[in-house]
Structures are given as structure tokens and as C-alpha cells.
Design a protein around this motif. Structure first.
Motif, PDB file in Angstrom:
ATOM      1  N   LYS A   2      43.830  19.117  19.105  1.00 36.67           N
ATOM      2  CA  LYS A   2      45.255  18.865  18.919  1.00 36.67           C
ATOM      3  C   LYS A   2      45.517  18.517  17.455  1.00 36.67           C
ATOM      4  N   ILE A   3      46.666  18.965  16.971  1.00 35.06           N
ATOM      5  CA  ILE A   3      47.087  18.643  15.613  1.00 35.06           C
ATOM      6  C   ILE A   3      48.280  17.704  15.714  1.00 35.06           C
ATOM      7  N   THR A   4      48.208  16.608  14.998  1.00 35.00           N
ATOM      8  CA  THR A   4      49.309  15.645  15.000  1.00 35.00           C
ATOM      9  C   THR A   4      50.260  15.939  13.850  1.00 35.00           C
ATOM     10  N   MET A   5      51.454  15.362  13.914  1.00 35.91           N
ATOM     11  CA  MET A   5      52.443  15.574  12.855  1.00 35.91           C
ATOM     12  C   MET A   5      51.946  15.046  11.510  1.00 35.91           C
ATOM     13  N   GLU A   6      51.112  14.022  11.528  1.00 33.69           N
ATOM     14  CA  GLU A   6      50.578  13.476  10.288  1.00 33.69           C
ATOM     15  C   GLU A   6      49.655  14.478   9.597  1.00 33.69           C
ATOM     16  N   GLN A   7      49.082  15.391  10.358  1.00 33.96           N
ATOM     17  CA  GLN A   7      48.159  16.367   9.796  1.00 33.96           C
ATOM     18  C   GLN A   7      48.862  17.613   9.267  1.00 33.96           C
ATOM     19  N   VAL A   8      50.135  17.770   9.625  1.00 32.78           N
ATOM     20  CA  VAL A   8      50.868  18.965   9.231  1.00 32.78           C
ATOM     21  C   VAL A   8      51.562  18.728   7.896  1.00 32.78           C
ATOM     22  N   THR A   9      51.326  19.619   6.958  1.00 34.08           N
ATOM     23  CA  THR A   9      51.983  19.551   5.659  1.00 34.08           C
ATOM     24  C   THR A   9      52.663  20.885   5.420  1.00 34.08           C
ATOM     25  N   ILE A  10      53.958  20.821   5.158  1.00 36.62           N
ATOM     26  CA  ILE A  10      54.708  22.041   4.864  1.00 36.62           C
ATOM     27  C   ILE A  10      55.192  21.939   3.433  1.00 36.62           C
ATOM     28  N   GLN A  11      54.863  22.953   2.664  1.00 39.63           N
ATOM     29  CA  GLN A  11      55.330  22.978   1.285  1.00 39.63           C
ATOM     30  C   GLN A  11      56.422  24.016   1.166  1.00 39.63           C
ATOM     31  N   ILE A  12      57.616  23.556   0.813  1.00 40.77           N
ATOM     32  CA  ILE A  12      58.766  24.442   0.660  1.00 40.77           C
ATOM     33  C   ILE A  12      59.013  24.624  -0.824  1.00 40.77           C
ATOM     34  N   PRO A  13      59.052  25.869  -1.272  1.00 42.19           N
ATOM     35  CA  PRO A  13      59.283  26.087  -2.704  1.00 42.19           C
ATOM     36  C   PRO A  13      60.674  25.626  -3.137  1.00 42.19           C
ATOM     37  N   ASP A  14      60.795  25.313  -4.429  1.00 42.32           N
ATOM     38  CA  ASP A  14      62.080  24.895  -4.989  1.00 42.32           C
ATOM     39  C   ASP A  14      63.089  26.032  -4.989  1.00 42.32           C
ATOM     40  N   ARG A  15      62.616  27.253  -4.915  1.00 38.03           N
ATOM     41  CA  ARG A  15      63.499  28.419  -4.948  1.00 38.03           C
ATOM     42  C   ARG A  15      63.517  29.070  -3.563  1.00 38.03           C
ATOM     43  N   PRO A  16      64.615  28.913  -2.798  1.00 36.33           N
ATOM     44  CA  PRO A  16      64.677  29.441  -1.429  1.00 36.33           C
ATOM     45  C   PRO A  16      64.501  30.946  -1.341  1.00 36.33           C
ATOM     46  N   GLU A  17      64.807  31.686  -2.419  1.00 37.23           N
ATOM     47  CA  GLU A  17      64.649  33.140  -2.367  1.00 37.23           C
ATOM     48  C   GLU A  17      63.187  33.550  -2.174  1.00 37.23           C
ATOM     49  N   LEU A  18      62.250  32.647  -2.504  1.00 35.48           N
ATOM     50  CA  LEU A  18      60.839  32.942  -2.278  1.00 35.48           C
ATOM     51  C   LEU A  18      60.511  33.019  -0.790  1.00 35.48           C
ATOM     52  N   LEU A  19      61.323  32.388   0.035  1.00 35.30           N
ATOM     53  CA  LEU A  19      61.151  32.447   1.484  1.00 35.30           C
ATOM     54  C   LEU A  19      62.001  33.542   2.119  1.00 35.30           C
ATOM     55  N   GLY A  20      62.729  34.289   1.299  1.00 35.10           N
ATOM     56  CA  GLY A  20      63.608  35.322   1.826  1.00 35.10           C
ATOM     57  C   GLY A  20      64.939  34.763   2.285  1.00 35.10           C
ATOM     58  N   LEU A  21      65.309  33.571   1.814  1.00 32.49           N
ATOM     59  CA  LEU A  21      66.559  32.945   2.210  1.00 32.49           C
ATOM     60  C   LEU A  21      67.635  33.223   1.164  1.00 32.49           C
ATOM     61  N   ALA A  22      68.864  33.328   1.618  1.00 30.74           N
ATOM     62  CA  ALA A  22      69.999  33.537   0.717  1.00 30.74           C
ATOM     63  C   ALA A  22      70.981  32.390   0.898  1.00 30.74           C
ATOM     64  N   PRO A  23      71.703  32.019  -0.143  1.00 26.70           N
ATOM     65  CA  PRO A  23      72.702  30.956   0.024  1.00 26.70           C
ATOM     66  C   PRO A  23      73.805  31.400   0.978  1.00 26.70           C
ATOM     67  N   VAL A  24      74.314  30.463   1.751  1.00 24.87           N
ATOM     68  CA  VAL A  24      75.361  30.747   2.728  1.00 24.87           C
ATOM     69  C   VAL A  24      76.707  30.308   2.175  1.00 24.87           C
ATOM     70  N   VAL A  25      77.708  31.164   2.305  1.00 22.34           N
ATOM     71  CA  VAL A  25      79.079  30.814   1.947  1.00 22.34           C
ATOM     72  C   VAL A  25      79.843  30.653   3.254  1.00 22.34           C
ATOM     73  N   ARG A  26      80.228  29.430   3.570  1.00 19.54           N
ATOM     74  CA  ARG A  26      80.995  29.176   4.792  1.00 19.54           C
ATOM     75  C   ARG A  26      82.406  29.734   4.626  1.00 19.54           C
ATOM     76  N   CYS A  27      83.041  30.050   5.728  1.00 18.99           N
ATOM     77  CA  CYS A  27      84.402  30.606   5.688  1.00 18.99           C
ATOM     78  C   CYS A  27      85.345  29.726   4.874  1.00 18.99           C
ATOM     79  N   ARG A  28      85.260  28.416   5.036  1.00 23.83           N
ATOM     80  CA  ARG A  28      86.170  27.509   4.320  1.00 23.83           C
ATOM     81  C   ARG A  28      86.005  27.608   2.805  1.00 23.83           C
TER      82      ARG A  28
END
Length: 69
Positions: A2-28
Motif C-alpha cells: 500500500k502507498i500512503t499519501m505521505e509517500q506520494v509526491t506530485i510535481q506540477i510545473p510552473d507552466r501549465p502548458e507543459l501538461l497540455g492545459l490551457a487557460p480558461v476564460v469564463r463566460c463572465r
């Protein structure tokens, strides 16, 4: 094993485009989102392929941020 939450490390890059994410423009925040004059509080998306009944929190792939926002 079993893996506990303490053992999980997620590194998210400072640039979301590296993950294939795009900024969202809400309707408002979108330049195509305008009040509809029907005597009630109703809004419309003026983009040709926009949402038929947009709400403030909605978004689509055609959204473009309004100037000054």
C-alpha cells in the motif's frame, strides 16, 4: 504494498502548458458574453459557435478575455 499519501509526491510545473492545459476564460470574463434585453436578467453568447444559454461560471473553447480584464 500500500502507498500512503505521505509517500506520494506530485510535481506540477510552473507552466501549465507543459501538461497540455490551457487557460480558461469564463463566460463572465468573455468578450462575447452580453446581457439580453428581455426584461429579465438573461445573458447571451454572441459567438457563432458559443453556448446557447451561458451562465457566469460556464466556459467554452471559443472564449476570449475582454479588454481590461
Amino acid at each position: 504494498m500500500k502507498i500512503t499519501m505521505e509517500q506520494v509526491t506530485i510535481q506540477i510545473p510552473d507552466r501549465p502548458e507543459l501538461l497540455g492545459l490551457a487557460p480558461v476564460v469564463r463566460c463572465r470574463e468573455c468578450k462575447y458574453y452580453y446581457p439580453q434585453n428581455r426584461g429579465v436578467e438573461s445573458w447571451v453568447c454572441e459567438h457563432a459557435f458559443g453556448l446557447p444559454d451561458p451562465q457566469d461560471h460556464d466556459f467554452c473553447s471559443y472564449g476570449e478575455r475582454r479588454e481590461g480584464r
